[in-house]
Structures are given as structure tokens and as C-alpha cells.
Design a protein around this motif. Structure first.
Motif, PDB file in Angstrom:
ATOM      1  N   PRO A 109       0.802  -1.230   0.000  1.00 36.80           N
ATOM      2  CA  PRO A 109       0.000   0.000   0.000  1.00 36.80           C
ATOM      3  C   PRO A 109       0.832   1.277   0.000  1.00 36.80           C
ATOM      4  O   PRO A 109       0.488   2.247  -0.691  1.00 36.80           O
ATOM      5  N   LEU A 110       1.942   1.281   0.772  1.00 37.94           N
ATOM      6  CA  LEU A 110       2.782   2.482   0.807  1.00 37.94           C
ATOM      7  C   LEU A 110       3.342   2.796  -0.582  1.00 37.94           C
ATOM      8  O   LEU A 110       3.288   3.937  -1.057  1.00 37.94           O
ATOM      9  N   THR A 111       3.870   1.741  -1.227  1.00 38.87           N
ATOM     10  CA  THR A 111       4.411   1.939  -2.572  1.00 38.87           C
ATOM     11  C   THR A 111       3.325   2.419  -3.527  1.00 38.87           C
ATOM     12  O   THR A 111       3.546   3.342  -4.317  1.00 38.87           O
ATOM     13  N   ILE A 112       2.165   1.782  -3.423  1.00 36.67           N
ATOM     14  CA  ILE A 112       1.096   2.139  -4.362  1.00 36.67           C
ATOM     15  C   ILE A 112       0.688   3.595  -4.157  1.00 36.67           C
ATOM     16  O   ILE A 112       0.479   4.339  -5.129  1.00 36.67           O
ATOM     17  N   THR A 113       0.600   4.032  -2.902  1.00 36.60           N
ATOM     18  CA  THR A 113       0.265   5.430  -2.637  1.00 36.60           C
ATOM     19  C   THR A 113       1.241   6.353  -3.339  1.00 36.60           C
ATOM     20  O   THR A 113       0.851   7.286  -4.054  1.00 36.60           O
ATOM     21  N   MET A 114       2.554   6.060  -3.137  1.00 37.19           N
ATOM     22  CA  MET A 114       3.564   6.912  -3.758  1.00 37.19           C
ATOM     23  C   MET A 114       3.477   6.826  -5.278  1.00 37.19           C
ATOM     24  O   MET A 114       3.630   7.821  -5.979  1.00 37.19           O
ATOM     25  N   ALA A 126      10.906  12.102  -0.590  1.00 39.39           N
ATOM     26  CA  ALA A 126      11.597  10.807  -0.558  1.00 39.39           C
ATOM     27  C   ALA A 126      12.128  10.497   0.836  1.00 39.39           C
ATOM     28  O   ALA A 126      12.122   9.341   1.276  1.00 39.39           O
ATOM     29  N   GLY A 127      12.585  11.538   1.532  1.00 37.87           N
ATOM     30  CA  GLY A 127      13.100  11.322   2.887  1.00 37.87           C
ATOM     31  C   GLY A 127      12.018  10.789   3.805  1.00 37.87           C
ATOM     32  O   GLY A 127      12.252   9.890   4.616  1.00 37.87           O
ATOM     33  N   ILE A 128      10.808  11.358   3.651  1.00 38.02           N
ATOM     34  CA  ILE A 128       9.695  10.897   4.476  1.00 38.02           C
ATOM     35  C   ILE A 128       9.336   9.469   4.109  1.00 38.02           C
ATOM     36  O   ILE A 128       9.129   8.624   4.973  1.00 38.02           O
ATOM     37  N   TYR A 129       9.323   9.203   2.803  1.00 36.37           N
ATOM     38  CA  TYR A 129       9.029   7.837   2.350  1.00 36.37           C
ATOM     39  C   TYR A 129      10.026   6.864   2.964  1.00 36.37           C
ATOM     40  O   TYR A 129       9.657   5.791   3.452  1.00 36.37           O
ATOM     41  N   MET A 130      11.306   7.261   2.942  1.00 37.89           N
ATOM     42  CA  MET A 130      12.343   6.355   3.439  1.00 37.89           C
ATOM     43  C   MET A 130      12.123   6.034   4.915  1.00 37.89           C
ATOM     44  O   MET A 130      12.254   4.881   5.332  1.00 37.89           O
ATOM     45  N   ILE A 131      11.770   7.054   5.687  1.00 37.66           N
ATOM     46  CA  ILE A 131      11.585   6.809   7.124  1.00 37.66           C
ATOM     47  C   ILE A 131      10.318   5.981   7.369  1.00 37.66           C
ATOM     48  O   ILE A 131      10.316   5.061   8.192  1.00 37.66           O
ATOM     49  N   VAL A 132       9.268   6.265   6.609  1.00 34.83           N
ATOM     50  CA  VAL A 132       8.047   5.465   6.775  1.00 34.83           C
ATOM     51  C   VAL A 132       8.329   4.019   6.371  1.00 34.83           C
ATOM     52  O   VAL A 132       7.875   3.075   7.009  1.00 34.83           O
TER      53      VAL A 132
END
Lengths: 106, 643, 164
Positions: free
Chosen positions: B92-97, B269-275
Motif C-alpha cells: 500500500p505504501l508503494t502504491i500510494t507513492m 523521498a526522505g519521508i518515504y524512506m523513514i516510513v
């Protein structure tokens, strides 16, 4: 004929060959005529041939003599080409003096 | 069962196709170059991204939120114990992005066809843009940190290329270099973090790392170290204190680039990485505190600087930094899904605002200084309305998208500590103020430019306004994905992400939930603060008709400090840049010129001299050579005899 | 008896070799060279290498020296006396040649010595024996040497041909 192998020590042949070789070397350094230099080179080759034959005879192994045979072949080829070169150089510089062949320096 | 398998193989193909389309677009535009006529290369790029969007949407609708799909394409690095594959992870996280990147990416591509019309680098622009999308997709789709890092570096490269897109002006190149170098600092942190992960766990795979880390005690020193290093990477990419100064300068690039890269996608991207590594970070609450502090500081500081900026894009840039700070606040609070929620809504309204500002700049033929605008609402209606919607959304006025995501973060902040809530609320009130300052100065009052330019003001063509309208609609309804708990309805977004962020939630201490009454009060205060700020802005810039000062001389001390961005750039210049330049000059003067030059020239001189001397031996006399040869043989014999 | 023959042949060999080096005219050098070759052939006979002795006379005295003679006469080199090198070079040549001989002697003196087991009668140098060696073990080099001779023929013809 009496067998020379018995009456002549092998060392004599070594001495004779080295003397002959050194005479050849000295000739190469002494003379300016290219033809004589070529002959002195033949002299050196022959001193080596003599050594090979003497070893072959004393060690009773014919391989040395076969080698001498091949050295003769090469020497013949060398002389043929060398003399052809001398002739062609002479045609250009009208001299067989080794000091007249310094052109490659530049 | 059988049905499911075919379904998954179809999904695999679809997910492989997603990054392939932009890559193909990049190759076509990049290899054919100027042979592709102007609008066609733009359409190629746009359609490539659209195709990716369609694939992403298909995956979104077929893959259940509880499932994830992970597969390896090939073994990449296999050496001793080290085994890293090149693989994708679709959850789901990937799909959101994916949806955000390809959806907004497509709209911005469309917009650019018109915006970049007539530029000599038109095809080059779309080449870079497609390459960027490709790397960004790689970043979010990878199933281990190394694949993410490829994307991470790739988007950094594209950012550099696009900031310096108009490379004929020196200033743009400097901005590009600044962005690139500042990002390198962060990337080093990321790299070291990855090495540490490899050393500790022997793997870079997200799932394996998340599993392995749970064997460690909470707040273990090693885990804190790794997470701090990763956070440094996030700091660089997402423009947090102290590595934020590159983002405002990055506005030197074309406006669509600012919208796509420096607002909606790359900087998140930084936020994505931490999530993505939420389990890792949840195991290190100390790091989360650091993130919280950095986030709060960035959020406030950038908002204050935004108050005094006069370049329309710079205001938006500082607003972006501030909003990114807010997202990090959410992450620092352990509210990973709230942070992602704000990423999504922010992508909508910040892209909208940037594209709107692009439309204004387009209408005014390149003018970016708001002091020379004014009264534009009469001339460019659609731009004005959509820009207004974006401003309302970012200010947190219900029911616009920004309200929901911001409110969620504020509520989480209050749960954690009221002090943080006060500071963050203050910064969001400041946000409302500077956004409406921007709106009023730009769109109301009278036009302050010359009469000649005024006659040329025109509304932008449909290719520009359509993306604006779509984004405006998204900014209005986007927030309904995540309704607050008090409404009694389900938080769809948070539920969707729960399979990803759930693991971290299990580790973090359970926060005491707020009562409904408190929550109503919090919402009321936040909305009231925003409305009051807007009204103050209205009073100052419409009723009183104030204008920003033209020079430093008219400002008092505090204003001067803010207007000059707290002199951070100057401090960095003095502390980092100047010493490096000095050192380089010193090394150039003494090491390079004295040592290196002399060594190199010395080698040449020695060679020359010895050549000249040895040349004399070449007499050309054969006899002499033979003599030397004989002497050599004699010497060899003598040596042989002596030894 | 054999050792006296050896001494005589050796003296002839060395003297003629020295004459080759020091003769004023290349013509005399060639003549001395032929004498030298005959004496070496004598050595071969003494060493029971009859086949090689014959080949030596045919190839060296018969072919090579005739070739030298031809070239000397063709180039008409007898007209002017041969110039020799400068004094310094001649001294250097003598010294280095002498040094070489000394060094050779020294190294022969210091090298390990072995003893030969000498047979009553040696037929190692007979045509039969050498021929068998040549056409069994050494047949490939033998054939290749024919190629060498062919290329030498072609090479010398090309080199000596008058350029038109």
C-alpha cells in the motif's frame, strides 16, 4: 691413422676455439672494410663449430655434428644476404668502409 | 488458489511495466533528441507517464490492502555472505507513492507542454523529466535499500540537471551545484547507514531488516546510530535544518520542475524512506525525538522566513520546507501514516500552488517579483480561483485537503505534549498569513507593473488550466480519504496503510487518546488561528494596502534578519564555503604550484637532460657499438667469475 | 703422431686467422681465410667427423669463399689500401679482445671438469650415422632450413638487383 681423441686432450680444443673466437672478435673491431668484418664473423662461427664437433666427438654424440650442419646452413644464408647488402650499399655510397654507414644515426 | 497465482503474475508484469514506460520515453526523447519536433516529444513523455499511472491504478484496484507483492528480478551483488537482489516490493505504501508520482507527474507533464512551449531545450526538458519519473519510481518500488539508493541518487541527478536547465545563466548553475553538493552530504549519511545495516544484519532487504531489528532492545546504541545516519540522508533530500538552503535556491529551475521535484515528489523521498523503515525507527525512540525537534525547528523557521520573501516562488519554496518540517514532526511523533497522509495532500495543493504561480509568471512573461504584480484576479480568473483553493488548503481551512492532514498531525502533537502543539499551531497560523499575504499582494489591488506589460496579460491556454483545475478538485476532496476520528467515520487512508505502519505501532508506546471534546477544541483553535491570520493579512495588504519594502533600509532590525533568511546562507558561506575555498587556494598555491608542478616539470627536465647527454654516445659508428658490446660481455663474465 | 698433426694444424689455423685480420688487402684476407678453413677441415678429420669435413670444404671453401672473392673483385677493392681505425680505437679493440680471451680462459679454468669415456673406434661422424640423425630426429628443422635457404636466395637477389 691414430685416434686423435686419445692423444690430444680435449682442453686443447677448448683453447684453440677460444683463441680463434677472440681473433675473430678483434678482427671485427680492427677492420673498417665491411667484407673483412663479415669474414671475421665467419671465423667466429667456425670457432664455435670446431668446439661443437670436438664435444660431439669426445662425448660420442652425433647431435653436435647435426647442429654444426645447421650452423653452416645459416652461415651460408647469412653470407649470401650480407654480401648482397654490401653490394647494394656500395652502389649507393661507393665505399665498403664501415664508417661511411652512419646515416641511420639521424 | 490457482486464480490468485495468475492474478499475481499479472500484477508482477504490471509492476515491472510501471518504471519501463518512462524509461522508454526517456530513451526515445533522449536518443532522437532534436529530431523529435516540439509538441511530439512532450506528448511522448506525457503518455509514458500516463501509461505508468494506468498500471499503478490497476494494481491499486486489484491488490488488497492487506497483501503485498515482493519479487526479485535478478541477483545483483552476490559475494561471500553478501547477497543483494534487484527486486520490487509492491504494498500500500508503494502504491500510494506510485499514484502520487505518476498522477501528479502526468498532470505536470501536460502542463509543461504548454509552459515550455518555444524553449530551445523542449525535448531535453521532457527527457530529463521522464528520467526523473523513472528514478523516482525505482526509489519507491525497490524492495531493499540499495535499489532505493539508485533511485535516490538518480532523482538527485535529475534534480541537478533540471535546476540548471537554463544553464546559460551562471546563477542557475550555482543553484544546481548547491543542491547537488548539499544532497551529497545527506547521501553520505544514507550510505553510511546502509553500510552499518549490512554490517549489523548482513542484508538490506526491508522485510529482513525489520525482522532482524526486533531482536534488539529498544533504544540500542547501534540502532540509534543507524537511524540517525539514515535520517541525515532524509534531511538532505527533504530539506531539513541544517541542509535546507538548497531548496529555495532550486527555484532557479523551470516552474513545473519546482512543482514536480521540489514540492510533490522528490523532497518527500526522505519521508518515504523513514516510513518505509518505520520498524527500525520505532526501535529507536531517541532518534524519533531528534526528528521531532528538527521537524519543529524547520517548520517554524521556514514559516518565519516565508513571511518576508518577495519572489512568488521563493515564498512557496519556504512554505514547502515548512510543510516538510511538519511531516517530520508527524514522523517524530511516530504517526507514520499521518505523515504520509500529509505527503499526499501536500502533493496536491503544493503542486497546484506551484503550477498556479507558473501560470502567473507565464501571464506576466517571466515576472516573479510580487511587488510588481497586483490586481491580477481580473485578468487571470481560473488561475486566481485555483490558486485561492490551494492557499485555503495549505492554510488548513475546512473542508479543504490540508485541514484534515494538518489537523491529524496537530492532534497527535497535542497527545505528545501541548508545548509542541503550540509551536506547530503557531507555524501553521504563520503559514496561513504568508500564503494570504502572497495571494493579496499578487491578485488584489491595482496592477503595479508598467502599462505596456499590462496589456499583454492573458489567461494561460487550456493545457495549463486543465491540470490546475484537476489539482484544485483534488485539493478540495483529497482530505476526505482521512476523516478525523470524531466524525465517527473510518480513516480510509490510515486503514489502507495499516499493513505497513502497523508493525511500528505495535512497538511504540500506546498514546492516550484525546477525548472528543478536546479534539473539537483543538480543531476550533487551529481553524480560528488560521482565519485570524488571514484576516490580519487582509487588513494589512488589502485594507491598508501595504507593500513589502523595496530595500533593507526601510526595515527594522528584526525584519532585516528575517528578510535575509536569518543570514544562514552567509553563515554557511563563512563557515564552510570560505574555508574550503581558502584551503583550496592555499593548496593550489603551495602544493600544486610548488610541489606538483616542480615534480612534473623536473621529470621532464631530467629526461631532457639525460637524453641530451646520452645522445652523445650514439656515434653511429658500428665499430664503437661492437666494442661496447664486447666490453659488456667481458663485464658479464667478470661478474660471473666473481660471484 | 696425432698430436703433432694437431699442433701443426692449430698453428696453421691461428696464423692464417691472424693474417685474415691483419692483411693489407681484402684479397689476401680471402686467401688466408681459405687456408684457415682447410685447416679446420683437417681438424674435423682428426676428430673423426669425415662427413662434416667434406661438407665444410664444399660449403665454406667452395661456395662462401668464392662468393667473397667474387664480391671483392666485383667491387674492385684492391685499388686503394685499406684505411684502418684511429689509434685509440685500435688500442681499445686490442685490449678488449685480449680481455675477452683472458676472461674466457679464466672461466674455462674455473668451470667443472668431467672425464670422457673414449671408445676404441669411433664412427659417430660417418655419413651413415649423421644422416640417420638428420632424417629421423631432425627432419623438421632440416626441411625448415631449406625454406631459410630459399628466402636467403630470393632476398639476396632482390637486394643486389640493380634498381631501375
Amino acid at each position: 691413422m691414430e685416434n686423435a681423441l686419445v692423444s690430444v686432450p680435449h682442453n686443447w680444443y677448448l683453447l684453440l676455439s677460444s683463441l680463434l673466437f677472440c681473433i675473430g672478435v678483434m678482427g671485427v673491431l680492427f677492420r673498417r672494410n665491411v667484407i673483412v668484418i663479415l669474414m671475421c664473423i665467419e671465423l667466429m662461427l667456425n670457432s664455435v663449430n670446431l668446439l661443437l664437433v670436438s664435444f660431439s666427438a669426445y662425448a660420442q654424440n652425433a647431435d653436435g655434428q647435426v647442429f654444426v650442419f645447421f650452423v653452416m646452413v645459416v652461415a651460408a644464408a647469412e653470407v649470401a644476404v650480407g654480401l648482397a647488402l654490401i653490394v647494394s650499399i656500395y652502389r649507393n655510397v661507393a665505399s665498403t668502409d664501415i664508417d661511411s654507414m652512419k646515416k641511420l644515426k639521424w | 488458489m490457482n486464480d490468485q497465482i495468475t492474478n499475481y503474475s499479472l500484477l508482477t508484469i504490471l509492476s515491472i511495466l510501471i518504471p519501463v514506460f518512462p524509461l522508454v520515453g526517456f530513451l526515445i526523447n533522449g536518443l532522437l533528441g532534436k529530431k523529435v519536433p516540439e509538441p511530439i516529444s512532450g506528448w511522448i513523455g506525457s503518455i509514458a507517464v500516463l501509461a505508468s499511472f494506468v498500471c499503478a491504478a490497476a494494481i491499486f484496484f486489484t491488490l488488497p490492502a492487506t497483501e503485498s507483492l515482493s519479487f526479485n528480478l535478478f541477483n545483483w551483488i552476490a559475494y561471500a555472505n553478501l547477497n543483494i537482489s534487484f527486486g520490487f516490493l509492491i504494498d500500500p505504501l508503494t502504491i500510494t507513492m506510485l499514484l502520487v508520482i505518476t498522477g501528479i507527474g502526468f498532470l505536470i507533464h501536460l502542463y509543461s507542454i504548454s509552459y515550455m512551449h518555444g524553449d530551445e531545450g523542449f525535448t531535453r526538458f521532457f527527457t530529463y523529466l521522464n528520467l526523473f519519473i523513472f528514478f523516482m519510481l525505482l526509489l519507491v518500488m525497490g524492495n531493499n535499500y540499495l535499489v532505493m539508493f539508485i533511485g535516490w541518487e538518480g532523482v538527485g541527478l535529475c534534480s541537478y540537471l533540471l535546476i540548471g536547465f537554463w544553464f546559460k545563466e551562471h546563477e542557475n548553475n550555482n543553484a544546481a551545484k548547491k543542491a547537488f553538493i548539499m544532497n551529497r552530504v545527506g547521501d553520505l549519511g544514507f550510505l553510511l547507514g546502509m553500510f552499518a545495516l549490512l554490517m549489523l544484519f548482513g542484508t538490506l532487504d526491508y522485510a529482513s531488516v525489520a525482522q532482524a531489528v526486533q531482536g534488539y532492545p529498544i533504544n540500542d546504541g547501534l540502532i540509534i546510530g543507524i537511524t540517525l545516519l539514515l535520517f541525515i540522508g532524509a534531511m538532505g533530500k527533504s530539506a531539513q535544518i541544517p541542509l535546507y538552503t538548497w531548496l529555495p535556491d532550486a527555484m532557479a529551475g523551470p516552474t513545473p520542475v519546482s512543482a514536480l521535484i521540489h514540492a510533490a515528489t522528490m523532497v518527500t523521498a526522505g519521508i518515504y524512506m523513514i516510513v518505509r523503515s518505520n520498524v527500525l525507527f520505532a526501535m529507536a525512540p531517541a532518534t524519533l525525538d531528534v526528528i521531532l525537534i528538527v521537524g519543529v525547528a524547520t517548520c517554524v523557521m521556514a514559516a518565519i522566513i516565508g513571511l518576508m520573501q518577495n519572489d512568488i516562488k521563493k515564498v512557496l519554496a519556504y512554505s514547502t520546507v515548512s510543510q516538510l518540517g511538519l511531516m517530520f514532526v508527524a514522523l517524530g511523533l511516530g504517526a507514520f501514516s499521518s505523515g504520509m497522509f500529509h505527503v499526499v495532500t501536500h502533493a496536491f495543493f503544493k503542486a497546484l500552488l506551484f503550477l498556479g504561480s507558473g501560470s502567473v509568471i507565464h501571464a506576466l512573461h517571466g515576472e516573479q517579483d510580487i511587488r510588481k504584480m497586483g490586481g491580477l484576479s481580473k485578468y487571470i480568473k481560473i488561475t486566481f480561483i485555483t490558486f485561492m483553493i490551494g492557499s485555503l488548503a495549505i492554510s488548513g481551512i475546512p473542508p479543504f485537503a490540508g485541514f484534515f492532514s494538518k489537523d491529524e498531525i496537530l492532534a497527535k502533537a497535542f497527545e505528545h505534549s501541548p508545548a509542541i502543539w503550540i509551536i506547530v499551531s503557531l507555524s501553521s497560523a504563520l503559514t496561513a498569513f504568508y500564503m494570504f499575504r502572497l495571494v493579496y499582494i499578487t491578485f488584489s489591488g491595482n496592477y503595479r507593473g508598467t502599462e505596456e506589460t499590462r496589456s499583454k496579460i492573458h489567461e494561460s491556454p487550456a493545457l495549463i488550466t486543465i491540470p490546475l483545475i484537476i489539482l484544485a478538485i483534488l485539493s478540495i476532496i483529497g482530505g476526505f480519504m482521512g476523516l478525523p476520528a470524531i466524525t465517527g467515520l473510518t480513516h480510509k487512508f490510515s486503514n489502507y496503510l495499516s499493513s505497513v505502519t502497523g508493525a511500528a505501532a505495535g512497538i511504540l508506546p500506546e498514546a492516550h487518546h484525546l477525548s472528543h471534546a478536546t479534539e473539537y477544541v483543538l480543531i476550533g483553535v487551529a481553524v480560528l488561528a488560521a482565519i485570524v491570520s488571514i484576516l490580519i493579512a487582509r487588513y494589512m495588504y488589502v485594507t491598508k494596502g501595504q507593500l513589502p519594502a523595496n530595500s533593507d533600509a526601510e526595515l527594522n532590525g528584526l525584519q532585516k534578519l528575517v528578510s535575509n533568511k536569518f543570514y544562514v546562507d552567509e553563515v554557511y558561506n563563512a563557515v564552510f564555503v570560505k574555508p574550503v575555498v581558502k584551503l583550496s587556494t592555499l593548496i593550489y598555491e603551495y602544493v600544486d604550484k610548488l610541489v606538483v608542478d616542480n615534480v612534473v616539470n623536473g621529470v621532464a627536465k631530467v629526461t631532457d637532460l639525460s637524453g641530451r647527454t646520452l645522445r652523445l654516445m650514439q656515434t653511429g659508428s658500428t665499430t664503437f657499438y661492437l666494442l661496447a658490446m664486447v666490453c659488456g660481455i667481458v663485464v658479464l663474465f667478470v661478474i660471473r667469475l666473481l660471484i | 703422431m696425432a698430436q703433432y698433426i694437431f699442433y701443426a694444424l692449430s698453428i696453421v689455423t691461428i696464423l692464417s686467422a691472424l693474417y685474415v685480420v691483419f692483411a693489407k688487402s681484402p684479397m689476401y684476407s680471402v686467401i688466408a681465410m681459405i687456408v684457415c678453413f682447410f685447416s679446420i677441415a683437417g681438424h674435423y678429420v682428426l676428430l673423426n667427423a669425415q662427413f662434416l669435413a667434406i661438407v665444410h670444404i664444399i660449403v665454406y671453401a667452395g661456395a662462401i669463399m668464392v662468393l667473397f672473392l667474387f664480391v671483392v673483385m666485383l667491387l674492385n677493392l684492391n685499388q686503394e689500401p685499406d684505411k684502418s681505425h684511429g689509434k685509440l680505437l685500435r688500442v681499445a679493440a686490442a685490449i678488449s679482445g685480449g680481455m675477452l680471451f683472458l676472461v674466457l680462459l679464466l672461466s674455462l679454468n674455473t668451470s667443472e671438469t668431467g672425464t670422457f669415456i673414449l671408445p676404441e673406434k669411433s664412427d659417430i661422424g660417418m655419413v651413415e650415422h649423421v644422416g640417420k640423425k638428420l632424417f629421423n630426429e631432425y627432419v623438421l628443422p632440416f626441411e625448415i632450413s631449406s625454406v631459410l635457404l630459399l628466402s636467403a636466395i630470393i632476398g639476396s637477389v632482390v637486394l643486389a638487383k640493380k634498381e631501375s
